[in-house]
Design a protein around this motif. Sequence first.
Motif, mmCIF file in Angstrom:
data_model
loop_
_atom_site.group_PDB
_atom_site.id
_atom_site.type_symbol
_atom_site.label_atom_id
_atom_site.label_comp_id
_atom_site.label_asym_id
_atom_site.label_seq_id
_atom_site.Cartn_x
_atom_site.Cartn_y
_atom_site.Cartn_z
ATOM 1 N N GLY A 172 0.222 -14.784 -33.657
ATOM 2 C CA GLY A 172 1.138 -14.916 -34.776
ATOM 3 C C GLY A 172 1.305 -13.666 -35.614
ATOM 4 N N LEU A 173 1.018 -12.513 -35.045
ATOM 5 C CA LEU A 173 1.125 -11.251 -35.773
ATOM 6 C C LEU A 173 2.470 -10.578 -35.472
ATOM 7 N N ALA A 174 2.870 -9.676 -36.360
ATOM 8 C CA ALA A 174 4.094 -8.913 -36.157
ATOM 9 C C ALA A 174 3.912 -7.919 -35.008
ATOM 10 N N ARG A 175 5.017 -7.373 -34.529
ATOM 11 C CA ARG A 175 4.953 -6.364 -33.471
ATOM 12 C C ARG A 175 4.146 -5.163 -33.954
ATOM 13 N N PRO A 176 3.353 -4.554 -33.086
ATOM 14 C CA PRO A 176 2.597 -3.355 -33.476
ATOM 15 C C PRO A 176 3.535 -2.246 -33.961
ATOM 16 N N GLU A 177 3.074 -1.493 -34.947
ATOM 17 C CA GLU A 177 3.850 -0.375 -35.494
ATOM 18 C C GLU A 177 3.204 0.934 -35.054
ATOM 19 N N TYR A 178 4.015 1.878 -34.591
ATOM 20 C CA TYR A 178 3.520 3.180 -34.135
ATOM 21 C C TYR A 178 4.007 4.264 -35.104
ATOM 22 N N VAL A 179 3.054 5.039 -35.624
ATOM 23 C CA VAL A 179 3.365 6.055 -36.628
ATOM 24 C C VAL A 179 2.867 7.411 -36.140
ATOM 25 N N GLU A 180 3.747 8.401 -36.117
ATOM 26 C CA GLU A 180 3.342 9.755 -35.775
ATOM 27 C C GLU A 180 2.657 10.392 -36.988
ATOM 28 N N LEU A 181 1.376 10.712 -36.868
ATOM 29 C CA LEU A 181 0.626 11.296 -37.965
ATOM 30 C C LEU A 181 0.712 12.815 -37.982
ATOM 31 N N ARG A 182 0.665 13.428 -36.808
ATOM 32 C CA ARG A 182 0.684 14.893 -36.735
ATOM 33 C C ARG A 182 1.349 15.342 -35.438
ATOM 34 N N ALA A 232 4.505 23.034 -25.841
ATOM 35 C CA ALA A 232 3.409 22.146 -25.432
ATOM 36 C C ALA A 232 2.777 21.473 -26.648
ATOM 37 N N PRO A 233 3.555 20.669 -27.374
ATOM 38 C CA PRO A 233 3.013 20.037 -28.584
ATOM 39 C C PRO A 233 2.045 18.907 -28.266
ATOM 40 N N GLN A 234 1.114 18.697 -29.176
ATOM 41 C CA GLN A 234 0.175 17.575 -29.105
ATOM 42 C C GLN A 234 0.518 16.621 -30.243
ATOM 43 N N PHE A 235 0.610 15.337 -29.941
ATOM 44 C CA PHE A 235 0.974 14.338 -30.939
ATOM 45 C C PHE A 235 -0.226 13.456 -31.273
ATOM 46 N N THR A 236 -0.427 13.215 -32.549
ATOM 47 C CA THR A 236 -1.413 12.242 -32.997
ATOM 48 C C THR A 236 -0.647 11.030 -33.512
ATOM 49 N N VAL A 237 -0.854 9.897 -32.868
ATOM 50 C CA VAL A 237 -0.119 8.673 -33.171
ATOM 51 C C VAL A 237 -1.111 7.585 -33.566
ATOM 52 N N GLU A 238 -0.731 6.812 -34.567
ATOM 53 C CA GLU A 238 -1.541 5.657 -34.971
ATOM 54 C C GLU A 238 -0.761 4.384 -34.702
ATOM 55 N N ALA A 297 -5.640 2.073 -34.564
ATOM 56 C CA ALA A 297 -6.312 3.052 -33.708
ATOM 57 C C ALA A 297 -5.400 4.258 -33.573
ATOM 58 N N THR A 298 -5.996 5.414 -33.312
ATOM 59 C CA THR A 298 -5.216 6.642 -33.146
ATOM 60 C C THR A 298 -5.534 7.297 -31.809
ATOM 61 N N ALA A 299 -4.630 8.159 -31.371
ATOM 62 C CA ALA A 299 -4.844 8.954 -30.162
ATOM 63 C C ALA A 299 -4.055 10.248 -30.295
ATOM 64 N N THR A 300 -4.563 11.297 -29.677
ATOM 65 C CA THR A 300 -3.897 12.604 -29.680
ATOM 66 C C THR A 300 -3.714 13.075 -28.250
#
Length: 229
Positions: free
Chosen positions: A170-180, A187-193, A202-205
Amino acid sequence: MKIAADTEDFARRLGYSFTRPELLARALTHSSISTKARPDNQRLEFLGDRVLGLVMAEALMKADRAASEGQLAPRFNALVRKETCAEIAREIGLGDVLRLGRSEMMSGGRRKEALLGDAMEAVIAAVYLDAGFDVARDLILRLWGARVNAAETVSRDAKTALQEWAQARGLARPEYVELRREGPDHAPQFTVEVRLSSGESATATTAPKRAAEQAAARTLLNRLEAKHG
């Protein structure tokens, strides 16, 4: 060979005491800082990838004796891929003790999926060379833990699986936010939460951005599966 205090602390977090600590020192050395006297971890990474693969193939066959090769293959891939290795590396604080060159350090190397995943495989090889296959297998199975039994779930597209997990509760769709966004334009690296309406995140780069979203979703999904089943 005497190793630095932070490396000793890492070995304790790893849960293994090295007879030859120089193996661990090499496993933690990135090519950006290597010299003839201080070789990098690339050869160990090559070996560790194979040790991990054998352990996971064996574990999956034992966990589901009726599964076909077609069912086992995606589960295997989910357990040995670089993102999963990087996730384990974060859990044991491996990034804190990586030996990196200045430029790699300044570009966020301690958080990069590829560097963490490679170093995790190198650490596995270091344990294998220091103590043999049985000890390496025990270490891997302890670190991977519940992921082996949850592999069928996480082998699916992680963003889809996380969305299904959220909707079922019963939760809303996950939200993805670009932090950096870091690194050069080519060759950029993205940090997404990724965030759930229940408060978990959770985050990943990594790169590209889509891969960072998948990695963040997979990290959170693994955590939720381990916590809630």
